[in-house]
Write an enzyme that holds these catalytic residues in place. Structure first.
Site, PDB file in Angstrom:
ATOM      1  N   GLU A   1       0.801  -1.231   0.000  1.00 37.36           N
ATOM      2  CA  GLU A   1       0.000   0.000   0.000  1.00 37.36           C
ATOM      3  C   GLU A   1       0.833   1.281   0.000  1.00 37.36           C
ATOM      4  OE1 GLU A   1      -2.959  -0.182   3.108  1.00 37.36           O
ATOM      5  OE2 GLU A   1      -4.200  -1.563   1.952  1.00 37.36           O
TER       6      GLU A   1
ATOM      7  N   GLU B   1      -5.636  -9.152   1.099  1.00 38.29           N
ATOM      8  CA  GLU B   1      -6.519  -8.983   2.254  1.00 38.29           C
ATOM      9  C   GLU B   1      -7.946  -8.952   1.725  1.00 38.29           C
ATOM     10  OE1 GLU B   1      -3.614  -5.821   4.714  1.00 38.29           O
ATOM     11  OE2 GLU B   1      -5.673  -5.285   4.228  1.00 38.29           O
TER      12      GLU B   1
END
Length: 460
Positions: free
Chosen positions: A168, A269
């Site tokens: 990220e 995720e």
């Protein structure tokens, strides 16, 4: 031999102990029918274990949260406590976000191996990582020594499935200009593994759930020369909340957009918690016939209950207490067991590098990447040397170290035409759908600099 004897004795001792008093207590690890002794390989857009396609069915595992600093794979007692519950869940993979590369991980990795569980590992740590606010300065020899040494620590375990270079770093449309440093890190890790590992180990990236950038970023990391392209790509996906559908969640659109992606892709995720307890009905789609030609499974976020409220167990009392989500997840995993090739593809071409758009701009051409820092070539040729854990801090090792960051330094890695801002959610989804990340010290300093600059009217 000595370690194997001690390891067997330890497992036998655990097996002979009485069951824990915690609700739904697990006993010692038992040998899985398919132990994780065969390294995972890649054919086309799929993972394989031997001749069988491998679907990731896993969970994120970082007691203390994904931004925590505890190394769960360096603690025998933690692994003895948790791995039997992994077996109850029926998983074959865990993702760990941060480890101490100077610690010994033999016990836990062999226990995972016996349980049939592979590891996807983030090689960065809070102190040694790319900084999205000043990627150029944080990409330095100290950073590369750290991530290369982490590869050395885990490359010898057959159940190391792959490495994430970063997580990220691009977390909104303001930070897409960091993408060349992400790709450079992938390039460097691939070179190091080719030179220093006896086997191929995939290298990839875990992308934030930003609808406007997650597909073009994947295309960018999969375009250009083979030696700079990612081996795998993963996305943190939180659109499926409650009893959503394949269409209402946008899974259909995402699958279609990546239908000709040439390398393995999976969810790094998933598990929106806007509706609790979570029904995990997205598992039916993820492992079903519509998605398995494109995706190779995913990892639920997360194992332990943290303040963000995504856990499936609570260990705050020192023992494991199963939450409702544990039992639901266990049932959903048990009911979804894809087998066979399920339409995976080989021979697909590399992606075409994406053009600039309002959501994804400022990225350079496919073969124009940051040069390796001085010293990187020596590490690749001779090895990274002694793992130093987090005694180093690459955030403070660059020519323009982040703690002394100036507005102009921040702007260099974002774009002169943009104003700096903290992470913002995509306008087409709720910010509550995915977990809130804690900021490391260096990122926090950069945010403060940005905020102060905005307050006095500066354009970063």
């Amino acid at each position: 031999m000595l370690f194997n004897a001690l390891f067997s004795a330890g497992v036998a001792l655990a097996a002979s102990s009485s069951a824990a008093v915690a609700t739904g207590a697990a006993t010692a690890v038992t040998a899985a029918a398919a132990q994780a002794t065969v390294p995972i390989t890649i054919k086309g857009n799929a993972f394989f274990r031997g001749n069988d396609r491998f679907y990731i069915k896993g969970i994120a595992y970082q007691p203390g949260g994904s931004s925590g600093t505890q190394d769960p794979l360096a603690s025998q007692s933690t692994c003895d406590r948790d791995i039997p519950y992994f077996q109850q869940l029926g998983i074959n993979t865990i993702r760990v976000y941060q480890v101490d590369n100077s610690a010994n991980h033999d016990y836990c990795m062999q226990l995972l191996q016996k349980a049939g569980i592979y590891l996807v590992l983030d090689v960065s740590t809070a102190k040694n990582s790319l900084n999205r606010f000043d990627a150029a300065s944080s990409y330095n020899a100290v950073f590369l020594q750290h991530i290369f040494a982490t590869v050395d620590t885990f490359k010898g375990y057959p159940n190391t499935l792959g490495f994430f270079s970063s997580n990220e770093v691009v977390n909104d449309n303001l930070t897409t200009a960091t993408s060349p440093w992400i790709k450079a890190t992938i390039r460097d890790l691939k070179q190091y593994i080719a030179a220093q590992s006896s086997r191929f180990i995939p290298v990839g990236y875990s992308a934030a759930d930003i609808i406007g950038s997650r597909v073009p970023l994947g295309e960018y990391l999969n375009c250009g020369a083979n030696n700079t392209r990612a081996d795998m790509y993963a996305i943190n996906v939180y659109e499926w909340c409650g009893d959503a559908t394949y269409q209402s969640s946008g899974y259909d659109t995402l699958t279609a957009a990546l239908s000709n992606y040439s390398i393995p892709i999976f969810f790094s995720e998933f598990g929106c918690n806007q509706v609790t307890p979570r029904p995990f009905t997205e598992i039916n789609a993820l492992y079903g016939s519509q998605m398995t030609p494109v995706f190779s499974g995913g990892l639920v976020y997360e194992y332990t209950q943290e303040p963000s409220n995504y856990g499936v167990v609570d260990v705050s009392s020192g023992s494991v207490q199963k939450l409702t989500d544990f039992n639901t997840l266990q049932k959903q995993f048990a009911a979804n067991n894809p087998s066979g090739s399920n339409g995976y593809k080989t021979g697909l071409p590399a992606s075409v590098c994406p053009g600039n758009s309002s959501d994804f701009s400022g990225v350079w051409a496919e073969d124009v990447l940051p040069a390796q820092p001085a010293g990187a070539a020596a590490y690749i040729k001779n090895g990274a040397g002694q793992p130093l854990g987090d005694s180093t801090n690459s955030q403070q090792a660059g020519a323009n170290a982040v703690p002394a960051v100036s507005p102009s330094a921040v702007s260099r890695s974002i774009s002169s035409s943009r104003t700096s801002a903290t992470a913002s959610a995509s306008s087409s989804r709720s910010a509550a759908a995915g977990p809130v990340r804690e900021l490391g010290l260096s990122s926090l300093v950069a945010v403060i600099v940005s905020s102060v600059a905005l307050a006095v009217g500066l354009t970063l």
